[in-house]
Design a protein around this motif. Structure first.
Motif, PDB file in Angstrom:
ATOM      1  N   ILE A  86      13.748 -14.666   3.809  1.00  0.00           N
ATOM      2  CA  ILE A  86      12.625 -14.757   4.739  1.00  0.00           C
ATOM      3  C   ILE A  86      12.242 -13.374   5.247  1.00  0.00           C
ATOM      4  O   ILE A  86      11.067 -13.005   5.281  1.00  0.00           O
ATOM      5  N   VAL A  87      13.256 -12.595   5.640  1.00  0.00           N
ATOM      6  CA  VAL A  87      12.987 -11.245   6.162  1.00  0.00           C
ATOM      7  C   VAL A  87      12.308 -10.384   5.109  1.00  0.00           C
ATOM      8  O   VAL A  87      11.267  -9.763   5.357  1.00  0.00           O
ATOM      9  N   ILE A  88      12.899 -10.344   3.916  1.00  0.00           N
ATOM     10  CA  ILE A  88      12.362  -9.478   2.863  1.00  0.00           C
ATOM     11  C   ILE A  88      10.971  -9.923   2.442  1.00  0.00           C
ATOM     12  O   ILE A  88      10.041  -9.107   2.355  1.00  0.00           O
ATOM     13  N   PHE A  89      10.809 -11.216   2.194  1.00  0.00           N
ATOM     14  CA  PHE A  89       9.511 -11.689   1.740  1.00  0.00           C
ATOM     15  C   PHE A  89       8.438 -11.509   2.809  1.00  0.00           C
ATOM     16  O   PHE A  89       7.298 -11.190   2.494  1.00  0.00           O
ATOM     17  N   PHE A  90       8.824 -11.693   4.080  1.00  0.00           N
ATOM     18  CA  PHE A  90       7.806 -11.521   5.110  1.00  0.00           C
ATOM     19  C   PHE A  90       7.420 -10.058   5.252  1.00  0.00           C
ATOM     20  O   PHE A  90       6.245  -9.739   5.436  1.00  0.00           O
ATOM     21  N   ILE A  91       8.403  -9.156   5.167  1.00  0.00           N
ATOM     22  CA  ILE A  91       8.086  -7.735   5.264  1.00  0.00           C
ATOM     23  C   ILE A  91       7.146  -7.320   4.135  1.00  0.00           C
ATOM     24  O   ILE A  91       6.141  -6.634   4.352  1.00  0.00           O
ATOM     25  N   PHE A  92       7.467  -7.749   2.913  1.00  0.00           N
ATOM     26  CA  PHE A  92       6.614  -7.389   1.789  1.00  0.00           C
ATOM     27  C   PHE A  92       5.265  -8.089   1.872  1.00  0.00           C
ATOM     28  O   PHE A  92       4.244  -7.512   1.499  1.00  0.00           O
ATOM     29  N   ALA A  93       5.253  -9.332   2.368  1.00  0.00           N
ATOM     30  CA  ALA A  93       3.978 -10.021   2.557  1.00  0.00           C
ATOM     31  C   ALA A  93       3.146  -9.310   3.604  1.00  0.00           C
ATOM     32  O   ALA A  93       1.920  -9.215   3.491  1.00  0.00           O
ATOM     33  N   PHE A  94       3.836  -8.787   4.637  1.00  0.00           N
ATOM     34  CA  PHE A  94       3.133  -8.041   5.680  1.00  0.00           C
ATOM     35  C   PHE A  94       2.488  -6.786   5.095  1.00  0.00           C
ATOM     36  O   PHE A  94       1.325  -6.468   5.372  1.00  0.00           O
ATOM     37  N   ILE A  95       3.251  -6.071   4.255  1.00  0.00           N
ATOM     38  CA  ILE A  95       2.709  -4.877   3.603  1.00  0.00           C
ATOM     39  C   ILE A  95       1.544  -5.258   2.692  1.00  0.00           C
ATOM     40  O   ILE A  95       0.508  -4.587   2.654  1.00  0.00           O
ATOM     41  N   ALA A  96       1.720  -6.365   1.960  1.00  0.00           N
ATOM     42  CA  ALA A  96       0.654  -6.820   1.062  1.00  0.00           C
ATOM     43  C   ALA A  96      -0.604  -7.158   1.838  1.00  0.00           C
ATOM     44  O   ALA A  96      -1.721  -6.878   1.388  1.00  0.00           O
ATOM     45  N   ASN A  97      -0.440  -7.756   3.017  1.00  0.00           N
ATOM     46  CA  ASN A  97      -1.603  -8.093   3.829  1.00  0.00           C
ATOM     47  C   ASN A  97      -2.345  -6.848   4.299  1.00  0.00           C
ATOM     48  O   ASN A  97      -3.568  -6.851   4.407  1.00  0.00           O
ATOM     49  N   TRP A  98      -1.601  -5.790   4.578  1.00  0.00           N
ATOM     50  CA  TRP A  98      -2.252  -4.528   4.955  1.00  0.00           C
ATOM     51  C   TRP A  98      -3.082  -3.997   3.784  1.00  0.00           C
ATOM     52  O   TRP A  98      -4.241  -3.625   3.949  1.00  0.00           O
ATOM     53  N   ILE A  99      -2.461  -3.966   2.614  1.00  0.00           N
ATOM     54  CA  ILE A  99      -3.139  -3.401   1.446  1.00  0.00           C
ATOM     55  C   ILE A  99      -4.323  -4.276   1.029  1.00  0.00           C
ATOM     56  O   ILE A  99      -5.394  -3.784   0.664  1.00  0.00           O
ATOM     57  N   ALA A 100      -4.119  -5.593   1.114  1.00  0.00           N
ATOM     58  CA  ALA A 100      -5.136  -6.525   0.622  1.00  0.00           C
ATOM     59  C   ALA A 100      -6.150  -6.930   1.680  1.00  0.00           C
ATOM     60  O   ALA A 100      -7.086  -7.675   1.369  1.00  0.00           O
ATOM     61  N   ALA A 101      -5.995  -6.453   2.923  1.00  0.00           N
ATOM     62  CA  ALA A 101      -6.858  -6.901   4.028  1.00  0.00           C
ATOM     63  C   ALA A 101      -8.353  -6.838   3.712  1.00  0.00           C
ATOM     64  O   ALA A 101      -9.080  -7.815   3.936  1.00  0.00           O
ATOM     65  N   PRO A 102      -8.856  -5.718   3.176  1.00  0.00           N
ATOM     66  CA  PRO A 102     -10.300  -5.674   2.883  1.00  0.00           C
ATOM     67  C   PRO A 102     -10.722  -6.731   1.861  1.00  0.00           C
ATOM     68  O   PRO A 102     -11.793  -7.325   1.990  1.00  0.00           O
ATOM     69  N   PHE A 103      -9.869  -6.956   0.856  1.00  0.00           N
ATOM     70  CA  PHE A 103     -10.205  -7.927  -0.190  1.00  0.00           C
ATOM     71  C   PHE A 103     -10.036  -9.359   0.315  1.00  0.00           C
ATOM     72  O   PHE A 103     -10.788 -10.257  -0.080  1.00  0.00           O
ATOM     73  N   ASN A 104      -9.038  -9.569   1.193  1.00  0.00           N
ATOM     74  CA  ASN A 104      -8.871 -10.888   1.787  1.00  0.00           C
ATOM     75  C   ASN A 104     -10.052 -11.241   2.685  1.00  0.00           C
ATOM     76  O   ASN A 104     -10.435 -12.405   2.791  1.00  0.00           O
ATOM     77  N   GLY A 105     -10.612 -10.230   3.342  1.00  0.00           N
ATOM     78  CA  GLY A 105     -11.809 -10.464   4.148  1.00  0.00           C
ATOM     79  C   GLY A 105     -12.971 -10.926   3.289  1.00  0.00           C
ATOM     80  O   GLY A 105     -13.705 -11.848   3.665  1.00  0.00           O
ATOM     81  N   LEU A 106     -13.127 -10.310   2.126  1.00  0.00           N
ATOM     82  CA  LEU A 106     -14.187 -10.718   1.201  1.00  0.00           C
ATOM     83  C   LEU A 106     -13.932 -12.131   0.668  1.00  0.00           C
ATOM     84  O   LEU A 106     -14.862 -12.929   0.528  1.00  0.00           O
ATOM     85  N   LEU A 107     -12.658 -12.425   0.360  1.00  0.00           N
ATOM     86  CA  LEU A 107     -12.298 -13.755  -0.119  1.00  0.00           C
ATOM     87  C   LEU A 107     -12.607 -14.807   0.944  1.00  0.00           C
ATOM     88  O   LEU A 107     -13.183 -15.867   0.638  1.00  0.00           O
ATOM     89  N   SER A 108     -12.252 -14.511   2.184  1.00  0.00           N
ATOM     90  CA  SER A 108     -12.526 -15.440   3.276  1.00  0.00           C
ATOM     91  C   SER A 108     -14.025 -15.667   3.441  1.00  0.00           C
ATOM     92  O   SER A 108     -14.477 -16.800   3.650  1.00  0.00           O
ATOM     93  N   GLU A 109     -14.795 -14.601   3.320  1.00  0.00           N
ATOM     94  CA  GLU A 109     -16.248 -14.736   3.442  1.00  0.00           C
ATOM     95  C   GLU A 109     -16.823 -15.593   2.319  1.00  0.00           C
ATOM     96  O   GLU A 109     -17.720 -16.420   2.540  1.00  0.00           O
ATOM     97  N   ALA A 110     -16.301 -15.411   1.107  1.00  0.00           N
ATOM     98  CA  ALA A 110     -16.771 -16.204  -0.029  1.00  0.00           C
ATOM     99  C   ALA A 110     -16.446 -17.683   0.171  1.00  0.00           C
ATOM    100  O   ALA A 110     -17.257 -18.563  -0.149  1.00  0.00           O
ATOM    101  N   VAL A 111     -15.255 -17.964   0.710  1.00  0.00           N
ATOM    102  CA  VAL A 111     -14.865 -19.355   0.980  1.00  0.00           C
ATOM    103  C   VAL A 111     -15.776 -19.962   2.046  1.00  0.00           C
ATOM    104  O   VAL A 111     -16.229 -21.104   1.921  1.00  0.00           O
ATOM    105  N   GLU A 112     -16.065 -19.182   3.080  1.00  0.00           N
ATOM    106  CA  GLU A 112     -16.941 -19.689   4.136  1.00  0.00           C
ATOM    107  C   GLU A 112     -18.332 -19.995   3.603  1.00  0.00           C
ATOM    108  O   GLU A 112     -18.951 -21.005   3.963  1.00  0.00           O
TER     109      GLU A 112
END
Length: 250
Positions: A86-112
């Motif tokens: 849980i610790v390792i995966f969450f830390i790496f997921a947290f890092i991934a969210n930082w890197i992917a934040a701009p693209f996740n924003g676009l994905l969220s907008e497309a879904v909306e």
């Protein structure tokens, strides 16, 4: 388009189906690639270090630790495995969210846009606006980090206290709450809702937020499935937001 209220499991399931839609899947590739790369690194790191760490714990000079390991080894090992992953995966997921934040924003907008159908004013993609938005998106992730860090440290301190036996569960549930915040926040940020206002609104839907985050966390620990969790969670979190929060913006 009218939407009935769904359960947390159904929202994430809906997210998995949404990411394959023609006008949405274009924005899935980069977050998916980032998640695949970082989760692969996380898995390799966990397997290489978990056994050696546990062996060193068994050989500890502390009589208390030796006694605990002798009588509770059957319970501690599963808890250690769960906690470490849980610790390792969450830390790496947290890092991934930082890197992917701009693209996740676009994905969220497309879904909306897909969920809103003809109610949404469709604008062509603008690279200039996208790159100009990156500092704001990273600042938002920084605010989440500042919210997360002191609470995470408080949870981790429990591992050094007599409450260590329940600490993995507290850690899991706290991170489930954070996962709910993380993925429901993308559409809110797209609508320029402040971080403090986002927290206020999310607290009014604690059950939905926590339930959604719990399902996300559980699937994050399943090999292969966890590769798709990030984009599916963005899509599912946007669908949850659209059903439960969207009306407040209009």
């Amino acid at each position: 388009m009218q939407h009935s209220s769904l359960s947390s499991v159904q929202y994430l399931s809906k997210g998995f189906s949404l990411i394959w839609k023609p006008k949405i899947r274009t924005f899935v590739f980069i977050p998916l690639l980032i998640n695949l790369l970082l989760l692969t690194i996380a898995t390799i790191y966990a397997f290489e270090n978990l056994s050696s760490w546990y062996n060193s714990l068994q050989q500890s000079d502390s009589s208390i630790i030796q006694w605990v390991m002798e009588w509770l080894d059957w319970l501690i090992w599963p808890l250690v495995v769960i906690c470490v992953f849980i610790v390792i995966f969450f830390i790496f997921a947290f890092i991934a969210n930082w890197i992917a934040a701009p693209f996740n924003g676009l994905l969220s907008e497309a879904v909306e846009k897909y969920l809103a159908n003809d109610q949404f004013i469709d604008k062509p993609f603008n690279f200039s606006e996208f790159f100009n938005d990156i500092p704001r998106l990273l600042k938002r992730e920084w605010k989440k980090f500042l919210y997360y860090l002191p609470r995470a440290l408080g949870c981790l301190i429990l591992f050094l206290t007599p409450l260590a036996i329940v600490a993995p569960f507290i850690w899991f549930f706290f991170n489930a709450w954070m996962a709910g915040i993380q993925y429901i926040d993308y559409p809110m940020d797209n609508h320029k809702i402040s971080f403090s206002q986002m927290l206020k609104e999310i607290r009014q839907q604690r059950g939905s937020t926590f339930g959604f985050g719990t399902i996300v966390m559980l699937l994050t620990m399943i090999p292969v499935v966890n590769i798709l969790v990030m984009p599916a969670a963005v899509a599912g979190g946007t669908a949850l937001w659209f059903d439960k929060f969207h009306h407040k913006q209009h």
